[in-house]
Design an enzyme around this catalytic site. Structure first.
Site, mmCIF file in Angstrom:
data_model
loop_
_atom_site.group_PDB
_atom_site.id
_atom_site.type_symbol
_atom_site.label_atom_id
_atom_site.label_comp_id
_atom_site.label_asym_id
_atom_site.label_seq_id
_atom_site.Cartn_x
_atom_site.Cartn_y
_atom_site.Cartn_z
ATOM 1 N N HIS A 2 23.962 12.353 42.179
ATOM 2 C CA HIS A 2 24.503 13.689 42.497
ATOM 3 C C HIS A 2 26.014 13.552 42.619
ATOM 4 C CE1 HIS A 2 24.182 17.643 44.900
ATOM 5 N NE2 HIS A 2 25.474 17.418 44.655
ATOM 6 N N HIS A 4 30.029 15.418 41.675
ATOM 7 C CA HIS A 4 30.903 16.480 41.156
ATOM 8 C C HIS A 4 32.087 15.826 40.459
ATOM 9 C CE1 HIS A 4 28.756 19.672 43.319
ATOM 10 N NE2 HIS A 4 28.530 18.715 44.204
ATOM 11 N N LEU A 5 32.134 15.982 39.146
ATOM 12 C CA LEU A 5 33.222 15.357 38.376
ATOM 13 C C LEU A 5 34.359 16.323 38.096
ATOM 14 C CD1 LEU A 5 31.646 13.019 35.659
ATOM 15 C CD2 LEU A 5 33.116 12.397 37.590
ATOM 16 N N ARG A 6 34.138 17.625 38.396
ATOM 17 C CA ARG A 6 35.150 18.645 38.069
ATOM 18 C C ARG A 6 35.464 18.622 36.575
ATOM 19 N NH1 ARG A 6 33.297 20.392 42.722
ATOM 20 N NH2 ARG A 6 34.511 19.853 44.563
ATOM 21 N N ASN A 30 28.493 22.957 38.754
ATOM 22 C CA ASN A 30 29.181 24.081 39.416
ATOM 23 C C ASN A 30 30.679 24.073 39.139
ATOM 24 O OD1 ASN A 30 29.569 21.802 41.078
ATOM 25 N ND2 ASN A 30 29.797 23.040 42.920
ATOM 26 N N LYS A 90 20.084 22.894 38.229
ATOM 27 C CA LYS A 90 20.480 22.996 39.628
ATOM 28 C C LYS A 90 20.334 24.413 40.146
ATOM 29 C CE LYS A 90 22.333 21.446 43.473
ATOM 30 N NZ LYS A 90 23.670 20.939 43.761
ATOM 31 N N HIS A 127 20.014 22.907 46.009
ATOM 32 C CA HIS A 127 20.924 22.956 47.152
ATOM 33 C C HIS A 127 20.112 23.637 48.251
ATOM 34 C CE1 HIS A 127 24.845 23.212 49.254
ATOM 35 N NE2 HIS A 127 24.167 24.140 49.903
ATOM 36 N N HIS A 165 21.117 16.146 48.821
ATOM 37 C CA HIS A 165 21.919 15.894 50.026
ATOM 38 C C HIS A 165 21.256 16.392 51.311
ATOM 39 C CE1 HIS A 165 23.058 19.979 49.036
ATOM 40 N NE2 HIS A 165 23.941 19.629 48.123
ATOM 41 N N LEU A 210 29.144 20.892 52.671
ATOM 42 C CA LEU A 210 27.911 21.670 52.761
ATOM 43 C C LEU A 210 26.780 20.909 52.098
ATOM 44 C CD1 LEU A 210 29.343 25.229 52.083
ATOM 45 C CD2 LEU A 210 28.295 24.417 54.219
ATOM 46 N N ASP A 238 27.206 13.029 46.273
ATOM 47 C CA ASP A 238 27.755 14.385 46.397
ATOM 48 C C ASP A 238 29.264 14.317 46.580
ATOM 49 O OD1 ASP A 238 27.734 17.143 46.361
ATOM 50 O OD2 ASP A 238 27.308 17.329 48.501
ATOM 51 N N HIS A 242 38.314 18.062 46.468
ATOM 52 C CA HIS A 242 39.130 19.283 46.544
ATOM 53 C C HIS A 242 40.527 18.815 46.929
ATOM 54 C CE1 HIS A 242 35.927 22.364 46.494
ATOM 55 N NE2 HIS A 242 35.202 21.463 47.152
ATOM 56 N N ALA A 254 34.640 23.303 51.047
ATOM 57 C CA ALA A 254 33.626 22.341 51.473
ATOM 58 C C ALA A 254 33.549 21.203 50.463
ATOM 59 C CB ALA A 254 32.273 23.024 51.572
HETATM 60 O O1 DOR Z 1 30.364 20.065 50.235
HETATM 61 C C1 DOR Z 1 30.012 20.454 49.133
HETATM 62 N N1 DOR Z 1 30.859 20.486 48.081
HETATM 63 N N2 DOR Z 1 28.770 20.885 48.983
HETATM 64 C C2 DOR Z 1 28.356 21.457 47.855
HETATM 65 O O2 DOR Z 1 27.232 21.857 47.789
HETATM 66 C C3 DOR Z 1 29.296 21.680 46.727
HETATM 67 C C4 DOR Z 1 30.392 20.737 46.770
HETATM 68 C C5 DOR Z 1 31.533 21.120 45.854
HETATM 69 O O3 DOR Z 1 31.299 21.385 44.669
HETATM 70 O O4 DOR Z 1 32.673 21.155 46.304
HETATM 71 ZN ZN ZN Z 2 26.897 18.699 45.404
#
Ligand code: DOR
Ligand code: ZN
Length: 335
Positions: A2, A4-6, A30, A90, A127, A165, A210, A238, A242, A254
């Site tokens: 899991h 997030h690579l952006r 996302n 997802k 989620h 998560h 989150l 996860d 940011h 988050a």
């Molecule tokens: O903390 C989080 N950040 N929880 C998520 O479900 C999404 C993630 C994000 O993409 O920033």
């Molecule tokens: Zn996530």
């Protein structure tokens, strides 16, 4: 399992940290413009591949996912399966987290799609937080189990589901008691921290994620599950970068960035629980088995050597504050 690579320059900035530690990852869909079709997933996958080629010598397999919406079509699931690169879909309940506004408003609307996923053997990644603003934020996972997850599992007993998560004892118990088709990822930050870390002695925005950090009893239940050797529980960082400015804001984002030290942090947790011998299964075998992927045969080496995490990293013209910024680590990965 899991991550997030952006995208774009942000992806370029964070990808090397993951590739140094992991040979593949389930890549979350996302993006600002979510990955709602197979075509978009193929395009995203080739952007990741180009970023890898730009950093010569980096070997890494992105395992792509689709973002479920109220309007996802069953035909899209067939296309996803045929692509050979999509490993899950997802489910973000609309409004629960980063870029989830186009997520699912009511999962019942997606039942035909879930049936198609069950038939095509594509996993549903959830989620697990209810999108009812009246529910207390610390209870959203529990209510999601009772009001949503139980129903999905009952209607689709052969659907493989990853409860992503997980953060509570209730989630651990639910997964343990469920069929073999339900597994769960556990992050390093939910194993390391409880909500006091975020709220005691001032507010610490870099610990805001989150689902939100919970009480200590829940953290202890997660540790017990992770080190138990139960193959239903596996690694999913996860890691969710940011920029510093969007975290340190009157409405901060988050997400916790952990890719720079992920496996080292898990090693620390497993060692503290006197269960280092269980780390390989959790980190490398159980997730692969759940997704029906061959287990990786190459290895990495961790040594007991302290090093300090930088205060910040460069992040596409901004900066990124990583987990454990400015503090020391116990385990080090050999280059
Ligand atoms: O903390 C989080 N950040 N929880 C998520 O479900 C999404 C993630 C994000 O993409 O920033
Ligand atoms: Zn996530």
């Amino acid at each position: 399992m899991h991550l997030h690579l952006r995208d774009g320059e942000q992806m370029q900035a964070v990808l090397p940290d993951t590739v140094k530690r992991f040979a593949r990852a389930i890549v979350m869909p996302n993006l600002q413009s979510p990955v709602i079709t197979t075509e978009l997933a193929l395009a995203y996958s080739s952007r990741i591949s180009s970023a890898l080629t730009a950093n010569i010598g980096m070997k890494f397999e992105p395992l792509m996912t689709l973002y479920l919406t109220d309007n996802t079509k069953c035909s899209e699931i067939k296309k996803a399966k045929a692509s050979g690169i999509i490993h899950g879909v997802k489910f973000y309940p609309a409004g629960t987290t980063t870029n989830s506004d186009t997520g699912v408003t009511d999962i019942a609307k997606c039942f035909p799609v879930l049936e198609a996923m069950e038939q095509e053997n594509i996993a549903l990644l959830v989620h697990g937080e209810i999108n009812d603003p009246k529910i207390d934020i610390f209870d959203k996972e529990k209510y999601f189990i009772d009001r949503v997850l139980v129903t999905i599992a009952q209607h689709f007993p052969n659907l493989r589901i990853v409860f992503e998560h997980i953060t509570t004892k209730e989630a651990v118990d639910f997964v343990k008691e469920s069929s073999e088709n339900i597994g769960a990822t556990i992050t390093a930050h939910h194993l390391l921290l409880n909500r006091n870390a975020m709220l005691q002695g001032g507010i610490h925005p870099h610990y805001y994620c989150l689902p939100v950090l919970k009480r200590e009893i829940h953290r202890l239940a997660l540790i017990e599950a992770a080190v138990s050797g139960d193959q239903k529980f596996f690694l999913g960082t996860d890691s969710a970068p940011h920029s510093k400015s969007t975290k340190e804001s009157d409405c901060g984002c988050a997400g916790i960035y952990s890719s720079h030290a992920a496996i080292e942090l898990y090693a620390e947790i497993f060692e503290q629980a006197d269960a280092l011998e269980k780390l390989e299964g959790f980190a490398s075998f159980f997730g692969a088995d759940f997704y029906g992927l061959p287990r990786n045969r190459e290895s990495i080496t961790l040594t007991k050597e302290s090093w300090n995490v930088p205060m910040e990293f460069e992040f596409a013209g901004e900066t990124l504050v990583p987990l454990r910024a400015g503090r020391s680590m116990i385990w080090k990965i050999l280059d």
